[in-house]
Design a protein around this motif. Sequence first.
Motif, PDB file in Angstrom:
ATOM      1  N   VAL A 105      44.594  49.051  -3.311  1.00 26.67           N
ATOM      2  CA  VAL A 105      43.585  48.906  -2.209  1.00 26.67           C
ATOM      3  C   VAL A 105      44.083  47.717  -1.330  1.00 26.67           C
ATOM      4  N   GLU A 106      45.079  47.117  -1.770  1.00 31.21           N
ATOM      5  CA  GLU A 106      45.288  45.766  -0.899  1.00 31.21           C
ATOM      6  C   GLU A 106      46.539  46.190   0.007  1.00 31.21           C
ATOM      7  N   THR A 107      46.596  45.864   1.210  1.00 26.59           N
ATOM      8  CA  THR A 107      47.811  45.968   2.140  1.00 26.59           C
ATOM      9  C   THR A 107      47.842  44.425   3.078  1.00 26.59           C
ATOM     10  N   ARG A 108      48.937  44.617   3.918  1.00 34.23           N
ATOM     11  CA  ARG A 108      49.128  43.349   4.479  1.00 34.23           C
ATOM     12  C   ARG A 108      48.360  43.464   5.816  1.00 34.23           C
ATOM     13  N   ARG A 109      47.917  44.646   6.091  1.00 29.30           N
ATOM     14  CA  ARG A 109      47.322  44.726   7.684  1.00 29.30           C
ATOM     15  C   ARG A 109      45.655  44.890   7.444  1.00 29.30           C
ATOM     16  N   PRO A 161      41.739  44.193   5.955  1.00 30.72           N
ATOM     17  CA  PRO A 161      40.775  43.413   4.982  1.00 30.72           C
ATOM     18  C   PRO A 161      40.495  43.994   3.694  1.00 30.72           C
ATOM     19  N   LEU A 162      40.475  43.371   2.738  1.00 31.62           N
ATOM     20  CA  LEU A 162      40.109  43.936   1.421  1.00 31.62           C
ATOM     21  C   LEU A 162      38.805  44.639   1.409  1.00 31.62           C
ATOM     22  N   ASP A 163      37.838  44.137   1.966  1.00 28.38           N
ATOM     23  CA  ASP A 163      36.603  44.766   1.818  1.00 28.38           C
ATOM     24  C   ASP A 163      36.504  46.123   2.671  1.00 28.38           C
ATOM     25  N   GLU A 164      37.453  46.193   3.592  1.00 25.13           N
ATOM     26  CA  GLU A 164      37.490  47.597   4.272  1.00 25.13           C
ATOM     27  C   GLU A 164      38.168  48.641   3.501  1.00 25.13           C
ATOM     28  N   ARG A 165      39.115  48.234   2.649  1.00 24.41           N
ATOM     29  CA  ARG A 165      39.829  49.045   1.789  1.00 24.41           C
ATOM     30  C   ARG A 165      39.006  49.421   0.591  1.00 24.41           C
ATOM     31  N   LEU A 166      38.097  48.400  -0.114  1.00 26.60           N
ATOM     32  CA  LEU A 166      37.485  48.756  -0.991  1.00 26.60           C
ATOM     33  C   LEU A 166      36.157  49.771  -0.475  1.00 26.60           C
ATOM     34  N   ASP A 167      35.833  49.518   0.611  1.00 26.05           N
ATOM     35  CA  ASP A 167      34.903  50.304   1.466  1.00 26.05           C
ATOM     36  C   ASP A 167      35.415  51.763   1.400  1.00 26.05           C
ATOM     37  N   LYS A 168      36.665  51.888   1.611  1.00 26.51           N
ATOM     38  CA  LYS A 168      37.259  53.506   1.541  1.00 26.51           C
ATOM     39  C   LYS A 168      37.491  53.979   0.472  1.00 26.51           C
ATOM     40  N   LEU A 169      37.815  53.206  -0.613  1.00 29.94           N
ATOM     41  CA  LEU A 169      37.757  53.625  -1.887  1.00 29.94           C
ATOM     42  C   LEU A 169      36.630  54.117  -2.434  1.00 29.94           C
ATOM     43  N   LEU A 170      35.485  53.705  -2.280  1.00 31.29           N
ATOM     44  CA  LEU A 170      33.952  54.205  -2.628  1.00 31.29           C
ATOM     45  C   LEU A 170      33.808  55.496  -1.763  1.00 31.29           C
ATOM     46  N   SER A 171      34.585  55.610  -0.184  1.00 29.02           N
ATOM     47  CA  SER A 171      33.925  56.613   0.383  1.00 29.02           C
ATOM     48  C   SER A 171      34.877  57.894  -0.246  1.00 29.02           C
ATOM     49  N   HIS A 200      40.526  40.352 -12.339  1.00 25.43           N
ATOM     50  CA  HIS A 200      40.791  41.582 -11.847  1.00 25.43           C
ATOM     51  C   HIS A 200      39.961  42.207 -10.879  1.00 25.43           C
ATOM     52  N   LEU A 201      40.241  43.061 -10.020  1.00 23.33           N
ATOM     53  CA  LEU A 201      39.450  43.628  -9.074  1.00 23.33           C
ATOM     54  C   LEU A 201      38.330  44.347  -9.828  1.00 23.33           C
ATOM     55  N   PRO A 202      36.980  44.254  -9.429  1.00 25.99           N
ATOM     56  CA  PRO A 202      35.781  45.105 -10.069  1.00 25.99           C
ATOM     57  C   PRO A 202      35.997  46.783 -10.314  1.00 25.99           C
ATOM     58  N   PRO A 203      35.708  47.372 -11.278  1.00 22.18           N
ATOM     59  CA  PRO A 203      35.684  48.893 -11.370  1.00 22.18           C
ATOM     60  C   PRO A 203      34.603  49.396 -10.277  1.00 22.18           C
TER      61      PRO A 203
END
Length: 674
Positions: free
Chosen positions: A618-622, A624-634, A567-570
């Motif tokens: 967090v995952e989309t088709r367009r 990168p996952l790293d960018e989405r995770l960074d947005k989550l943290l922000s 699973h994705l990390p909390p």
Amino acid sequence: MQPSGLLDVLGVASVVLDTEGRIVLWSPQAEELFGYPAQEALGQYAARLMVHEQHTDLVVKLFTDVMETGEGWAGAFPVRHKDGSTRLVEFRNMRLLDDHGSVYALGLAADQSTVRRLERDVALSARMVSQSPIGLAVLDTDLRYVSVNPALERINGVPADEHIGRTVREVLPFVDVDALESAVHQVLDTGVPLVEQPTIGRTPADPHEDHAWSLSFYRLEDSLGTVLGVGISVVDVTERYRASLEAEAARRRLAVIADATTRIGTTLELDRTAHELADVAVPELADIAAVDLLETVMEGRRSDLGPAEPAMIRALAVQADDGCEALRAADPPGQVARYEPDRLVTECVRTGRPVMVPQVKNGDLVRIARDPESAELLARAGVHSYLAVPLIARGEVLGALDLKRARNPLPFTDDDLLLARELAARAAVQIDNARWYQTARSTAVTLQRSLLPSHPPMTTGLEVASRYQPAGAVGEVGGDWFDVIPLEGGKTALVVGDVMGSGINAAATMGRLRTATSTLASLDLDPARLLEHLDKITEGLDHYIATCLYAVHDPHRRQCRLANAGHLPPALVRVGHRPKLLELPTGAPLGVGGVPFSTTTVDLDPGDQLVLYTDGLVETRRDPLDERLDKLLSLLDDPTRPLEEVCDLLLRAMHHPDNHDDVALLIARAQDQK
């Protein structure tokens, strides 16, 4: 007046003889025809000069007959040319008297081959003009008819004598006379022919139907270059014109159908599919289109209307051309309306056959509209043509495509009916698919929500908030889940997981795993050990694979033990620190089998938060996952924000409406022990 050039073409020679047969007059044409100049011919006996010896007696006899009896003689006779050759010459011989009573013989002569050629040309032209299937006319320079052939009489439906001396405008007022006169003037001025010029109109031959003709214009001149007028050929190409219209209509139908194929059924949303059908129908087919479904069909039941039963119809979509007042009479989308048995749309859905009223009368409006008020609105809007086509899929009548014309002046035709039926047939399958999908989805959503906790239970030392969100674009239900499980000693198990796949089967599998997790959690197992048991259980669930994050919070030790199965990390949020993702051993997904799991212990002080989520957040088709995770943290920048607000913020900012995955979100904040 300008002289005619016809006599010049013939080259008619004039010869005058006295009573003794001597030549007394000799025209220049005679010089050219016989070869003798005037000074050599005048005063000579014509028979000796122009006739071979063997023909002398015959010529003398003919000359005597003309001079004595006064009867003329006409015929061809061989004449000797000065160069020694013999030529056949066409003669017209006659006796002349002068004012003194003196007698002379006049001979008019022309080369027989020239005469015969001209005769053939005239005969051929006359026969071709009279027997040609092509209409032919000659206009003079004042654009008045000089002659017409029988074919043009038939085409125009006007006798030839009613053409002569009249203009085209006077004979044929229902054709494009301005364009025709412009073409004639252009040809008269330039001499350049205009060939195959199309025109459309009506003639007395068929005053009720448009015909098409191909016109060609040619300037007419005599041998001296004098402009005589314009010759016009008229070819009736009505059949070709109508065939081209039919071909264009067929091409248009194919284009609309091709467009409909790409535009209708882009999603499995029932309302959107209905709107796509209405959008294709307007303005191509109608000024206003409504897509209606029977309420029994919407409820998942088969419709079987009797002859005296009204139809309960739900409007799914309505589309109208800009400014169409008939829209005011349409049922608003989502509204269920009762249509009495005598209404045309009721007849359409009851019989499963189209209903078309090309020319709507006042009595028809009452049967088209739902009620008298709507009929009055349709009348004021100028609705003049109506068409209803059933929506039939898999042998079942679902509803109807309802079409009206008000601003478009043309009535519905059989071609329009053919196109509407094709659109309805294609759209009905898409609508039926969306209907069944919506039914299955509703069932899956109900199952999904029944398997998830409606409200997280009260736990010791934790404040908890959660959300579950189906996929946005198609409303797809998946196997995402979360759980909050109170344990002995004040501890709490936090679970978030995701069964791969979607639909009822994934939701059911999720329910079985949730039940198994809750049962195993009651045994107070180490998180890694619990995942090992879940892994074995998942192996037996029809080859399903799932990810899972399992955490146990101990408020007394202010710790949280976590184990991860693919699973994705909390995220960990602490006051005074930047949010971060916990570095946990990822582990293999449940159902892979034979892969060990490990437990990680993390301190969790009062005010600290754990954010657990599934990949749909967090995952989309367009991106990168790293960018989405960074947005989550922000977005987790305020540790004091209420958890319910945090849940809403994350879903609003992270879960895109077109995302094809569902989301489970669980946030826990540690609290002081009291």
